[in-house]
Design an enzyme around this catalytic site. Structure first.
Site, mmCIF file in Angstrom:
data_model
loop_
_atom_site.group_PDB
_atom_site.id
_atom_site.type_symbol
_atom_site.label_atom_id
_atom_site.label_comp_id
_atom_site.label_asym_id
_atom_site.label_seq_id
_atom_site.Cartn_x
_atom_site.Cartn_y
_atom_site.Cartn_z
ATOM 1 N N PRO A 165 0.848 -1.196 0.000
ATOM 2 C CA PRO A 165 0.000 0.000 0.000
ATOM 3 C C PRO A 165 0.886 1.249 0.000
ATOM 4 C CG PRO A 165 0.052 -1.004 2.182
ATOM 5 C CD PRO A 165 0.839 -1.904 1.281
ATOM 6 N N CYS A 171 3.548 3.423 8.823
ATOM 7 C CA CYS A 171 3.829 4.666 8.092
ATOM 8 C C CYS A 171 4.660 5.613 8.956
ATOM 9 C CB CYS A 171 2.540 5.356 7.672
ATOM 10 S SG CYS A 171 2.837 6.928 6.826
ATOM 11 N N LYS A 179 0.580 -4.400 8.782
ATOM 12 C CA LYS A 179 1.867 -4.004 8.206
ATOM 13 C C LYS A 179 2.536 -3.071 9.206
ATOM 14 C CE LYS A 179 4.187 -2.282 4.074
ATOM 15 N NZ LYS A 179 4.983 -1.159 4.545
#
Length: 330
Positions: A18, A102, A141
Protein backbone atom coordinates in the site's frame (compact mmCIF):
# COMPACT_ATOMS: atom_id res chain seq x y z
CA UNK A 1 1.71 -22.62 0.82
CA UNK A 2 0.68 -19.57 2.85
CA UNK A 3 -2.91 -18.62 3.59
CA UNK A 4 -4.43 -15.38 4.84
CA UNK A 5 -7.49 -16.63 6.66
CA UNK A 6 -9.19 -18.81 4.04
CA UNK A 7 -7.40 -17.14 1.12
CA UNK A 8 -4.99 -19.62 -0.41
CA UNK A 9 -1.87 -18.00 -1.87
CA UNK A 10 0.82 -19.45 -4.13
CA UNK A 11 4.22 -20.43 -2.86
CA UNK A 12 6.12 -17.25 -1.95
CA UNK A 13 3.49 -14.75 -3.11
CA UNK A 14 4.39 -11.24 -4.26
CA UNK A 15 2.28 -8.52 -2.70
CA UNK A 16 1.88 -4.95 -3.94
CA UNK A 17 2.50 -2.68 -0.96
CA UNK A 18 0.00 0.00 0.00
CA UNK A 19 1.55 3.32 -1.14
CA UNK A 20 -0.03 6.74 -0.84
CA UNK A 21 -0.97 8.21 -4.25
CA UNK A 22 0.55 5.13 -5.93
CA UNK A 23 -1.51 2.00 -5.16
CA UNK A 24 -4.70 3.27 -6.77
CA UNK A 25 -7.02 1.11 -8.93
CA UNK A 26 -5.27 1.91 -12.26
CA UNK A 27 -1.84 0.97 -10.95
CA UNK A 28 -3.15 -2.05 -9.06
CA UNK A 29 -4.74 -3.29 -12.30
CA UNK A 30 -1.42 -3.06 -14.13
CA UNK A 31 0.46 -4.84 -11.33
CA UNK A 32 -2.17 -7.57 -11.15
CA UNK A 33 -1.81 -8.19 -14.88
CA UNK A 34 1.94 -8.52 -14.39
CA UNK A 35 1.80 -11.10 -11.63
CA UNK A 36 1.07 -9.42 -8.28
CA UNK A 37 -0.64 -12.07 -6.14
CA UNK A 38 -2.23 -9.73 -3.58
CA UNK A 39 -2.73 -5.98 -3.92
CA UNK A 40 -3.49 -3.37 -1.27
CA UNK A 41 -5.14 0.01 -1.52
CA UNK A 42 -3.46 3.24 -0.59
CA UNK A 43 -3.68 3.69 3.17
CA UNK A 44 -6.95 5.28 4.25
CA UNK A 45 -7.50 7.50 7.27
CA UNK A 46 -10.10 6.09 9.65
CA UNK A 47 -10.94 9.65 10.70
CA UNK A 48 -11.38 10.62 7.05
CA UNK A 49 -13.71 7.68 6.48
CA UNK A 50 -16.03 8.43 9.36
CA UNK A 51 -16.12 12.12 8.35
CA UNK A 52 -17.01 10.98 4.82
CA UNK A 53 -14.01 12.86 3.43
CA UNK A 54 -14.14 12.56 -0.35
CA UNK A 55 -10.51 11.52 -0.85
CA UNK A 56 -10.71 8.80 1.81
CA UNK A 57 -14.00 7.41 0.52
CA UNK A 58 -12.72 7.36 -3.07
CA UNK A 59 -9.88 5.08 -2.02
CA UNK A 60 -12.42 2.39 -1.13
CA UNK A 61 -13.02 1.66 -4.82
CA UNK A 62 -12.01 -1.90 -5.64
CA UNK A 63 -12.71 -4.11 -8.64
CA UNK A 64 -13.29 -7.83 -9.13
CA UNK A 65 -10.20 -8.29 -11.30
CA UNK A 66 -7.99 -7.18 -8.39
CA UNK A 67 -8.86 -9.98 -5.99
CA UNK A 68 -7.56 -10.86 -3.56
CA UNK A 69 -7.39 -7.21 -2.51
CA UNK A 70 -6.86 -5.65 0.90
CA UNK A 71 -8.05 -2.26 2.08
CA UNK A 72 -5.57 -0.66 4.46
CA UNK A 73 -6.65 1.77 7.17
CA UNK A 74 -4.75 3.73 9.78
CA UNK A 75 -5.65 5.49 13.00
CA UNK A 76 -5.11 5.36 16.74
CA UNK A 77 -8.62 5.95 18.10
CA UNK A 78 -10.46 2.71 18.84
CA UNK A 79 -13.96 4.02 18.14
CA UNK A 80 -12.91 5.56 14.84
CA UNK A 81 -11.10 2.42 13.74
CA UNK A 82 -14.10 0.20 14.53
CA UNK A 83 -16.50 2.52 12.72
CA UNK A 84 -14.16 2.60 9.74
CA UNK A 85 -14.13 -1.22 9.65
CA UNK A 86 -17.90 -1.14 9.17
CA UNK A 87 -17.53 1.32 6.28
CA UNK A 88 -14.70 -0.69 4.69
CA UNK A 89 -16.72 -3.91 4.84
CA UNK A 90 -19.35 -2.37 2.56
CA UNK A 91 -16.75 -2.19 -0.24
CA UNK A 92 -16.32 -5.97 -0.09
CA UNK A 93 -12.54 -6.38 0.24
CA UNK A 94 -10.96 -9.74 0.89
CA UNK A 95 -8.68 -8.41 3.64
CA UNK A 96 -8.59 -5.51 6.08
CA UNK A 97 -5.03 -4.39 6.75
CA UNK A 98 -3.93 -2.10 9.58
CA UNK A 99 -1.10 0.33 8.96
CA UNK A 100 1.22 0.34 11.96
CA UNK A 101 4.24 1.34 9.90
CA UNK A 102 3.83 4.67 8.09
CA UNK A 103 6.72 6.90 9.28
CA UNK A 104 5.36 10.22 7.96
CA UNK A 105 5.25 12.94 10.60
CA UNK A 106 1.62 14.00 10.04
CA UNK A 107 0.52 10.40 10.69
CA UNK A 108 2.94 9.59 13.50
CA UNK A 109 2.16 12.82 15.38
CA UNK A 110 -1.39 11.53 15.88
CA UNK A 111 -0.13 8.27 17.34
CA UNK A 112 -1.07 6.37 14.18
CA UNK A 113 1.06 4.47 11.67
CA UNK A 114 4.52 3.88 13.11
CA UNK A 115 3.61 6.19 15.98
CA UNK A 116 1.83 3.30 17.66
CA UNK A 117 5.16 1.48 17.95
CA UNK A 118 5.66 3.58 21.08
CA UNK A 119 2.63 1.88 22.63
CA UNK A 120 2.67 -1.85 21.87
CA UNK A 121 -0.19 -2.57 24.26
CA UNK A 122 -2.42 -0.18 22.30
CA UNK A 123 -1.26 -1.73 19.04
CA UNK A 124 -2.30 -5.18 20.27
CA UNK A 125 -5.60 -4.08 21.82
CA UNK A 126 -6.59 -2.16 18.66
CA UNK A 127 -5.86 -5.22 16.53
CA UNK A 128 -7.80 -7.49 18.85
CA UNK A 129 -10.84 -5.20 18.83
CA UNK A 130 -10.82 -5.00 15.03
CA UNK A 131 -10.50 -8.76 14.66
CA UNK A 132 -13.56 -9.19 16.86
CA UNK A 133 -15.47 -6.54 14.92
CA UNK A 134 -15.29 -8.17 11.48
CA UNK A 135 -15.47 -11.58 9.83
CA UNK A 136 -12.85 -10.54 7.27
CA UNK A 137 -9.22 -11.53 7.89
CA UNK A 138 -7.33 -8.71 9.59
CA UNK A 139 -3.64 -8.31 8.76
CA UNK A 140 -0.94 -5.90 9.89
CA UNK A 141 1.87 -4.00 8.21
CA UNK A 142 4.48 -2.59 10.54
CA UNK A 143 8.18 -1.83 11.06
CA UNK A 144 10.90 -3.35 13.23
CA UNK A 145 10.31 -0.82 15.98
CA UNK A 146 10.41 2.88 16.79
CA UNK A 147 14.22 2.99 16.82
CA UNK A 148 17.19 0.65 17.24
CA UNK A 149 16.74 0.64 21.02
CA UNK A 150 13.13 -0.52 20.90
CA UNK A 151 13.08 -3.43 18.45
CA UNK A 152 10.71 -6.02 19.95
CA UNK A 153 9.25 -7.30 16.69
CA UNK A 154 9.41 -11.01 17.63
CA UNK A 155 7.31 -10.38 20.72
CA UNK A 156 5.04 -7.91 18.89
CA UNK A 157 4.33 -10.31 16.02
CA UNK A 158 3.53 -13.15 18.40
CA UNK A 159 1.13 -10.97 20.40
CA UNK A 160 -0.61 -9.80 17.24
CA UNK A 161 -0.98 -13.38 16.07
CA UNK A 162 -2.40 -14.37 19.44
CA UNK A 163 -5.22 -11.82 19.18
CA UNK A 164 -6.21 -13.03 15.71
CA UNK A 165 -4.04 -11.24 13.16
CA UNK A 166 -3.93 -13.46 10.03
CA UNK A 167 -0.60 -12.32 8.55
CA UNK A 168 2.07 -9.72 9.20
CA UNK A 169 4.17 -7.74 6.73
CA UNK A 170 7.29 -6.21 8.26
CA UNK A 171 9.35 -3.41 6.77
CA UNK A 172 12.98 -4.00 7.68
CA UNK A 173 13.58 -0.49 9.03
CA UNK A 174 12.68 1.37 12.20
CA UNK A 175 10.61 4.53 12.18
CA UNK A 176 13.76 6.50 13.04
CA UNK A 177 15.34 5.30 9.78
CA UNK A 178 12.39 6.45 7.65
CA UNK A 179 13.51 5.13 4.22
CA UNK A 180 17.24 5.70 4.73
CA UNK A 181 20.01 3.14 5.01
CA UNK A 182 19.51 -0.52 4.26
CA UNK A 183 16.58 -2.65 5.31
CA UNK A 184 17.49 -5.28 7.92
CA UNK A 185 15.73 -8.55 7.19
CA UNK A 186 17.34 -10.51 10.04
CA UNK A 187 14.73 -9.55 12.67
CA UNK A 188 11.98 -10.47 10.17
CA UNK A 189 13.56 -13.92 9.82
CA UNK A 190 13.62 -14.18 13.62
CA UNK A 191 9.86 -13.60 13.61
CA UNK A 192 9.41 -16.34 11.02
CA UNK A 193 11.69 -18.72 12.90
CA UNK A 194 9.79 -18.27 16.16
CA UNK A 195 8.29 -21.73 16.63
CA UNK A 196 5.09 -20.23 18.01
CA UNK A 197 4.40 -18.34 14.78
CA UNK A 198 2.04 -20.00 12.33
CA UNK A 199 0.67 -17.05 10.33
CA UNK A 200 2.44 -15.88 7.14
CA UNK A 201 5.35 -13.48 7.65
CA UNK A 202 6.01 -11.23 4.66
CA UNK A 203 9.16 -9.17 4.18
CA UNK A 204 9.20 -5.60 2.93
CA UNK A 205 11.95 -3.09 2.20
CA UNK A 206 14.68 -3.12 -0.46
CA UNK A 207 13.14 -5.93 -2.52
CA UNK A 208 14.48 -4.13 -5.57
CA UNK A 209 15.65 -7.00 -7.81
CA UNK A 210 14.72 -10.60 -8.57
CA UNK A 211 17.90 -11.63 -6.72
CA UNK A 212 16.76 -9.75 -3.61
CA UNK A 213 13.40 -11.51 -3.71
CA UNK A 214 15.12 -14.88 -4.05
CA UNK A 215 17.39 -14.05 -1.12
CA UNK A 216 14.38 -13.15 1.00
CA UNK A 217 12.83 -16.50 0.11
CA UNK A 218 15.84 -18.83 0.24
CA UNK A 219 18.21 -17.29 2.78
CA UNK A 220 15.71 -15.66 5.14
CA UNK A 221 12.92 -18.20 4.76
CA UNK A 222 10.08 -15.70 4.64
CA UNK A 223 6.63 -16.55 3.31
CA UNK A 224 6.47 -13.85 0.64
CA UNK A 225 7.68 -10.42 -0.38
CA UNK A 226 5.78 -7.15 -0.28
CA UNK A 227 6.96 -4.94 -3.14
CA UNK A 228 6.86 -1.17 -2.87
CA UNK A 229 9.15 1.31 -4.56
CA UNK A 230 10.57 -1.18 -7.10
CA UNK A 231 7.14 -1.41 -8.74
CA UNK A 232 6.51 2.33 -9.15
CA UNK A 233 6.43 2.97 -12.88
CA UNK A 234 7.49 -0.63 -13.43
CA UNK A 235 4.59 -3.08 -12.94
CA UNK A 236 6.61 -5.73 -14.81
CA UNK A 237 8.71 -6.25 -11.66
CA UNK A 238 6.36 -8.97 -10.37
CA UNK A 239 6.50 -10.92 -13.61
CA UNK A 240 10.28 -10.59 -13.77
CA UNK A 241 10.72 -11.93 -10.23
CA UNK A 242 8.57 -14.96 -11.05
CA UNK A 243 10.49 -15.56 -14.28
CA UNK A 244 13.75 -15.48 -12.32
CA UNK A 245 12.37 -17.97 -9.78
CA UNK A 246 11.33 -20.35 -12.55
CA UNK A 247 14.36 -20.10 -14.84
CA UNK A 248 17.25 -18.57 -12.89
CA UNK A 249 17.64 -16.01 -15.66
CA UNK A 250 16.42 -12.48 -16.17
CA UNK A 251 13.37 -11.89 -18.33
CA UNK A 252 13.70 -9.75 -21.44
CA UNK A 253 12.85 -6.18 -20.40
CA UNK A 254 9.66 -4.67 -21.80
CA UNK A 255 10.07 -3.00 -25.17
CA UNK A 256 9.52 0.67 -25.85
CA UNK A 257 6.14 -0.17 -27.36
CA UNK A 258 5.14 -2.07 -24.21
CA UNK A 259 6.28 0.78 -21.97
CA UNK A 260 4.45 3.45 -23.90
CA UNK A 261 1.35 1.26 -24.06
CA UNK A 262 1.40 0.71 -20.29
CA UNK A 263 2.01 4.39 -19.54
CA UNK A 264 -0.82 5.34 -21.89
CA UNK A 265 -3.26 2.87 -20.33
CA UNK A 266 -2.18 3.96 -16.87
CA UNK A 267 -2.98 7.59 -17.62
CA UNK A 268 -6.24 6.72 -19.37
CA UNK A 269 -7.43 4.65 -16.41
CA UNK A 270 -6.31 7.30 -13.93
CA UNK A 271 -8.29 10.00 -15.75
CA UNK A 272 -11.34 7.75 -15.97
CA UNK A 273 -11.13 7.04 -12.25
CA UNK A 274 -10.17 10.40 -10.71
CA UNK A 275 -10.66 12.98 -13.46
CA UNK A 276 -8.32 14.91 -15.74
CA UNK A 277 -6.53 17.09 -13.19
CA UNK A 278 -5.75 14.48 -10.54
CA UNK A 279 -5.25 11.75 -13.12
CA UNK A 280 -2.53 13.75 -14.87
CA UNK A 281 -0.92 14.92 -11.64
CA UNK A 282 -0.79 11.67 -9.70
CA UNK A 283 0.52 9.59 -12.60
CA UNK A 284 3.62 11.78 -13.02
CA UNK A 285 5.70 9.96 -10.44
CA UNK A 286 5.67 6.82 -12.58
CA UNK A 287 7.22 8.19 -15.77
CA UNK A 288 10.85 8.19 -14.65
CA UNK A 289 10.77 4.43 -14.19
CA UNK A 290 8.59 3.68 -17.19
CA UNK A 291 11.34 5.14 -19.37
CA UNK A 292 14.43 4.61 -17.24
CA UNK A 293 17.67 4.05 -19.10
CA UNK A 294 16.92 6.05 -22.24
CA UNK A 295 19.73 8.46 -23.13
CA UNK A 296 18.85 12.15 -23.54
CA UNK A 297 15.36 11.53 -22.25
CA UNK A 298 15.11 14.52 -19.89
CA UNK A 299 13.29 16.90 -22.30
CA UNK A 300 10.56 14.31 -22.86
CA UNK A 301 10.25 13.50 -19.18
CA UNK A 302 9.92 17.20 -18.40
CA UNK A 303 7.01 17.42 -20.84
CA UNK A 304 5.34 14.49 -19.13
CA UNK A 305 5.73 15.82 -15.59
CA UNK A 306 4.98 19.49 -16.25
CA UNK A 307 2.06 19.25 -18.67
CA UNK A 308 -1.31 19.86 -17.01
CA UNK A 309 -3.35 18.61 -19.97
CA UNK A 310 -3.49 14.92 -20.78
CA UNK A 311 -3.45 15.64 -24.52
CA UNK A 312 0.08 17.01 -24.10
CA UNK A 313 1.22 13.98 -22.11
CA UNK A 314 -0.19 11.60 -24.71
CA UNK A 315 1.59 13.63 -27.38
CA UNK A 316 4.84 13.21 -25.45
CA UNK A 317 4.26 9.45 -25.41
CA UNK A 318 3.86 9.51 -29.19
CA UNK A 319 7.10 11.49 -29.58
CA UNK A 320 8.99 9.06 -27.38
CA UNK A 321 7.70 6.05 -29.30
CA UNK A 322 8.67 7.61 -32.61
CA UNK A 323 12.12 8.79 -31.54
CA UNK A 324 13.21 5.84 -29.37
CA UNK A 325 11.34 2.92 -30.93
CA UNK A 326 14.61 1.07 -31.61
CA UNK A 327 16.12 1.63 -28.15
CA UNK A 328 17.27 -1.63 -26.58
CA UNK A 329 16.64 -1.98 -22.85
CA UNK A 330 19.01 -4.10 -20.79
Amino acid sequence: MPKIGDIQLPDFPLLLAPMEDVSDPPFRALCKEQGADVVYTEFISSEGLIRDAAKSVMKLDIYEKERPVGIQIFGANLDSMLRSVEIVEQSGPDIIDINFGCPVKKVVSKGAGAGILKDIDLMVSLTEAMVKHTKLPVTVKTRLGWDDDSIRIVEVAERLQDVGCKSIAIHGRTRAQMYKGEANWKPIAEVKNNQRMHIPVFGNGDVNSPEAAMKMRDEYGLDGAMIGRASIGYPWFFKEVKHFFETGSHATPPTMEERVSAARRHLQMAIAWKGETLGVFETRRHYTNYFKGIPDFKPYRMKMVTSDASVDVFAAFDEVLEKFSHHQFV
